[in-house]
Design a protein around this motif. Sequence first.
Motif, PDB file in Angstrom:
ATOM      1  N   GLY A   2       0.816  -1.199   0.000  1.00  0.00           N
ATOM      2  CA  GLY A   2       0.000   0.000   0.000  1.00  0.00           C
ATOM      3  C   GLY A   2       0.852   1.252   0.000  1.00  0.00           C
ATOM      4  N   LEU A   3       0.182   2.399   0.011  1.00  0.00           N
ATOM      5  CA  LEU A   3       0.864   3.680   0.027  1.00  0.00           C
ATOM      6  C   LEU A   3       0.567   4.397   1.335  1.00  0.00           C
ATOM      7  N   GLU A   4       1.521   5.164   1.838  1.00  0.00           N
ATOM      8  CA  GLU A   4       1.264   6.020   2.979  1.00  0.00           C
ATOM      9  C   GLU A   4       0.407   7.183   2.517  1.00  0.00           C
ATOM     10  N   ALA A   5      -0.663   7.463   3.221  1.00  0.00           N
ATOM     11  CA  ALA A   5      -1.640   8.455   2.770  1.00  0.00           C
ATOM     12  C   ALA A   5      -1.014   9.839   2.599  1.00  0.00           C
ATOM     13  N   ALA A   6      -0.022  10.178   3.400  1.00  0.00           N
ATOM     14  CA  ALA A   6       0.545  11.524   3.360  1.00  0.00           C
ATOM     15  C   ALA A   6       1.698  11.644   2.366  1.00  0.00           C
ATOM     16  N   ARG A   7       2.001  10.566   1.687  1.00  0.00           N
ATOM     17  CA  ARG A   7       3.179  10.568   0.825  1.00  0.00           C
ATOM     18  C   ARG A   7       2.772  10.469  -0.639  1.00  0.00           C
ATOM     19  N   ALA A   8       3.028  11.520  -1.420  1.00  0.00           N
ATOM     20  CA  ALA A   8       2.626  11.546  -2.822  1.00  0.00           C
ATOM     21  C   ALA A   8       3.639  10.786  -3.675  1.00  0.00           C
ATOM     22  N   PRO A   9       3.169  10.038  -4.679  1.00  0.00           N
ATOM     23  CA  PRO A   9       4.103   9.385  -5.588  1.00  0.00           C
ATOM     24  C   PRO A   9       4.967  10.403  -6.334  1.00  0.00           C
ATOM     25  N   VAL A  10       6.161   9.998  -6.691  1.00  0.00           N
ATOM     26  CA  VAL A  10       7.065  10.842  -7.470  1.00  0.00           C
ATOM     27  C   VAL A  10       6.901  10.493  -8.942  1.00  0.00           C
ATOM     28  N   VAL A  11       6.622  11.499  -9.772  1.00  0.00           N
ATOM     29  CA  VAL A  11       6.299  11.265 -11.182  1.00  0.00           C
ATOM     30  C   VAL A  11       7.288  11.995 -12.081  1.00  0.00           C
ATOM     31  N   SER A  12       7.784  11.288 -13.108  1.00  0.00           N
ATOM     32  CA  SER A  12       8.527  11.943 -14.182  1.00  0.00           C
ATOM     33  C   SER A  12       7.908  11.527 -15.507  1.00  0.00           C
ATOM     34  N   ILE A  13       8.029  12.370 -16.533  1.00  0.00           N
ATOM     35  CA  ILE A  13       7.450  12.103 -17.846  1.00  0.00           C
ATOM     36  C   ILE A  13       8.534  12.215 -18.895  1.00  0.00           C
ATOM     37  N   HIS A  14       8.528  11.262 -19.839  1.00  0.00           N
ATOM     38  CA  HIS A  14       9.555  11.235 -20.883  1.00  0.00           C
ATOM     39  C   HIS A  14       8.886  11.120 -22.246  1.00  0.00           C
ATOM     40  N   GLU A  15       9.218  12.026 -23.157  1.00  0.00           N
ATOM     41  CA  GLU A  15       8.688  11.973 -24.522  1.00  0.00           C
ATOM     42  C   GLU A  15       9.448  10.941 -25.340  1.00  0.00           C
ATOM     43  N   LEU A  16       8.725  10.137 -26.148  1.00  0.00           N
ATOM     44  CA  LEU A  16       9.343   9.059 -26.919  1.00  0.00           C
ATOM     45  C   LEU A  16       9.627   9.438 -28.361  1.00  0.00           C
ATOM     46  N   GLY A  17       9.176  10.594 -28.814  1.00  0.00           N
ATOM     47  CA  GLY A  17       9.411  11.009 -30.183  1.00  0.00           C
ATOM     48  C   GLY A  17       8.430  10.375 -31.166  1.00  0.00           C
ATOM     49  N   THR A  18       8.733  10.487 -32.466  1.00  0.00           N
ATOM     50  CA  THR A  18       7.890   9.909 -33.520  1.00  0.00           C
ATOM     51  C   THR A  18       8.786   9.224 -34.548  1.00  0.00           C
ATOM     52  N   LEU A  19       8.146   8.579 -35.526  1.00  0.00           N
ATOM     53  CA  LEU A  19       8.866   7.966 -36.648  1.00  0.00           C
ATOM     54  C   LEU A  19       8.980   8.926 -37.827  1.00  0.00           C
ATOM     55  N   GLY A  20       8.899  10.211 -37.550  1.00  0.00           N
ATOM     56  CA  GLY A  20       9.056  11.223 -38.595  1.00  0.00           C
ATOM     57  C   GLY A  20       7.801  12.000 -38.876  1.00  0.00           C
ATOM     58  N   GLY A  21       6.664  11.544 -38.348  1.00  0.00           N
ATOM     59  CA  GLY A  21       5.398  12.215 -38.574  1.00  0.00           C
ATOM     60  C   GLY A  21       5.018  13.123 -37.420  1.00  0.00           C
ATOM     61  N   ALA A  22       3.758  13.578 -37.433  1.00  0.00           N
ATOM     62  CA  ALA A  22       3.312  14.588 -36.488  1.00  0.00           C
ATOM     63  C   ALA A  22       2.752  14.018 -35.199  1.00  0.00           C
ATOM     64  N   VAL A  23       2.390  12.727 -35.184  1.00  0.00           N
ATOM     65  CA  VAL A  23       1.647  12.169 -34.055  1.00  0.00           C
ATOM     66  C   VAL A  23       2.240  10.821 -33.654  1.00  0.00           C
ATOM     67  N   SER A  24       2.320  10.570 -32.348  1.00  0.00           N
ATOM     68  CA  SER A  24       2.649   9.234 -31.843  1.00  0.00           C
ATOM     69  C   SER A  24       1.865   8.989 -30.559  1.00  0.00           C
ATOM     70  N   GLN A  25       1.529   7.711 -30.314  1.00  0.00           N
ATOM     71  CA  GLN A  25       0.794   7.328 -29.116  1.00  0.00           C
ATOM     72  C   GLN A  25       1.336   6.000 -28.612  1.00  0.00           C
ATOM     73  N   ALA A  26       1.634   5.930 -27.326  1.00  0.00           N
ATOM     74  CA  ALA A  26       2.106   4.689 -26.712  1.00  0.00           C
ATOM     75  C   ALA A  26       0.917   3.899 -26.191  1.00  0.00           C
ATOM     76  N   LYS A  27       0.941   2.578 -26.410  1.00  0.00           N
ATOM     77  CA  LYS A  27      -0.192   1.723 -26.065  1.00  0.00           C
ATOM     78  C   LYS A  27       0.098   0.761 -24.909  1.00  0.00           C
TER      79      LYS A  27
END
Length: 326
Positions: A2-27
């Motif tokens: 479980g999680l401690e109620a007073a402790r927020a998760p630490v989050v980082s975000i990383h962009e994966l790029g594209t194959l040369g086009g305008a749009v990409s989506q990770a599944k």
Amino acid sequence: MGLEAARAPVVSIHELGTLGGAVSQAKAVNRAGQVVGTSRDGLGRTRAFLWQENLGIVDLKPLTGVNTSANDINENGEITGGGDTGFGDFHAYLLSEGTSFDLGTLGGNESEALAVNRRGQVAGHSRIGGAVVKHAFLIPDPGRMVDLGSLGGAGTTSIAHDVNDEGAVVGLAETSTGRPHAFLWTAADGMRDLGALGAAPSIALGINNRREVVGGSGHAFLWTERAGIVDLGTLGGRTSCANDINDLGCIVGVSQTDRTDARGLPVTRAFLRTPDGSMLDLGTLGGEHSSAAAISEDDDGVVRIAGHSHDDAAAVRAVVWTVRLT
């Protein structure tokens, strides 16, 4: 864990790029951090990709045709999706140890695989022979595609969205009145209607190895054998949808917030619901919108979440969030 109620998760975000086009989506993402999804290439085609931290984003080229998708990856690195065959058809495939296998159809000219479990069992949907109707399928062992039927008979549609390691399948199926409802299918019991939140349609999108099911029915929901279908709420807006759940009970998805964007539309954000019931806004690459599609299993208190986000120029980019829970 479980999680401690007073402790927020630490989050980082990383962009994966594209194959040369305008749009990409990770599944999807596995515990090793391998991510699959789709990206437009420089010619505007939709292509399946694999992203790894040491190699970046790579076109998988699973089948010979123009357009391909990659929808899931298991802990063994096996990937499943769909693609043009080069003959006007679109077929499900499994990519295993560098070899791509055309999984065929239920008799029609179109199929797509949406999920693969650790045993290499594949679930998805296919047109059935002589009809435009799609049915959910499971491939429990190589060369055998099983039609899972529907809640309303042979003439109604069903789509399988996920399969756990026991071979239990969840998805969407039309009832006899044509209403879409979430289903759970097992070899022992067949297809079971999981109901809905009120009068809304419902869809099941994820199942873990504890047979906990998540999806959407106006709001994100969690279904368990003990409690039935439970409303998980939103990030302050009107609607939400849960897209995946891991064995720890962490749930990811997308929710409207109580804010609007420059066009006056509700801001939508990727969320993580932790086992203590907290719903965390995962943020964006600098834009206003994001969505989480899948979550990995826990690895020493760390989970990875695949999805997409608008950047500060409102371009849609595949991303992976890394969250330390403890």
